[in-house]
Design an enzyme around this catalytic site. Sequence first.
Site, PDB file in Angstrom:
ATOM      1  N   ASP A 127      34.249   8.792  67.844  1.00  0.00           N
ATOM      2  CA  ASP A 127      34.299  10.196  67.616  1.00  0.00           C
ATOM      3  C   ASP A 127      35.718  10.599  68.095  1.00  0.00           C
ATOM      4  O   ASP A 127      36.522   9.781  69.102  1.00  0.00           O
ATOM      5  CB  ASP A 127      33.271  10.556  68.302  1.00  0.00           C
TER       6      ASP A 127
ATOM      7  N   ASP B 201      37.020  14.276  69.031  1.00  0.00           N
ATOM      8  CA  ASP B 201      37.067  15.362  70.261  1.00  0.00           C
ATOM      9  C   ASP B 201      36.001  15.309  71.057  1.00  0.00           C
ATOM     10  O   ASP B 201      34.817  14.876  70.842  1.00  0.00           O
ATOM     11  CB  ASP B 201      36.575  16.677  69.302  1.00  0.00           C
TER      12      ASP B 201
ATOM     13  N   ASP C 251      30.408  11.553  72.198  1.00  0.00           N
ATOM     14  CA  ASP C 251      30.011  12.319  73.174  1.00  0.00           C
ATOM     15  C   ASP C 251      28.707  13.100  72.936  1.00  0.00           C
ATOM     16  O   ASP C 251      28.316  13.963  73.939  1.00  0.00           O
ATOM     17  CB  ASP C 251      31.077  13.372  73.781  1.00  0.00           C
TER      18      ASP C 251
END
Length: 235
Positions: free
Chosen positions: A19, A21, A182
């Site tokens: 991922d 961001d 995240d």
Amino acid sequence: MIRFLRQFDPRSIRLLVFDLDGTLIDSRLDLIHSVNAMLRHFERAELSDDVIASYVGDGAPALVRRALGDSADEALFQPALNYFLGYYRIHKLDHTTVYAGIPEVLTRLATPSNGVKRLMAVLSNKPVNPSRDIVRALGLSDFFVQVYGGNSFTTKKPDPLGIQAILKETGIPAGEAVIVGDSSVDVLTGRNAGLWTCGVAYGFAPHTLDATPPDVLIDNPKELADLFGSSLVRH
């Protein structure tokens, strides 16, 4: 601390899909400023940093829709989305940085082991052009065989289409790949595509990992290198 919730052998992993961001980069402030600029432009009340950060992860349309309120009328949504994208295009690198330790981790992971080279890719729900621009501007492009965004395919994460495309391009089976992210979106994407999943607790949405636990959870970037940086198993 590295915490395994479902055991697997990290030495078998030949592809890592990241991922963007909240995983590789801290883009929190630029996203917050862009959302609030959009709200000011349309004479809406600004939102707190934490509220906006909690809306990140499902792509720009979802971020804007949540910021406007889910009951926002459709006539406002498209102009608001266009304004947000235009503002963010200009300001996406005002404050965005690579998380400390990430370049060193990627360098270690990119080093061939036992004659085998690990491959790495990025799959974000952020639009592909700013995703690639940010990766390039922050000096990370050479680490990745591919950078895909939320509009690269007909569906976004957690749909497995993006992962499936990366697996096809690299020729690596799902059982030898891991997605690192995240949020629960990343974990669900991995599950849907048959990948192993690694959650990072330092990003934007680690609270979402409580209800959707990854196979392994790390607290900081260095632990990524500790986890996946050992010698690969030959196949």
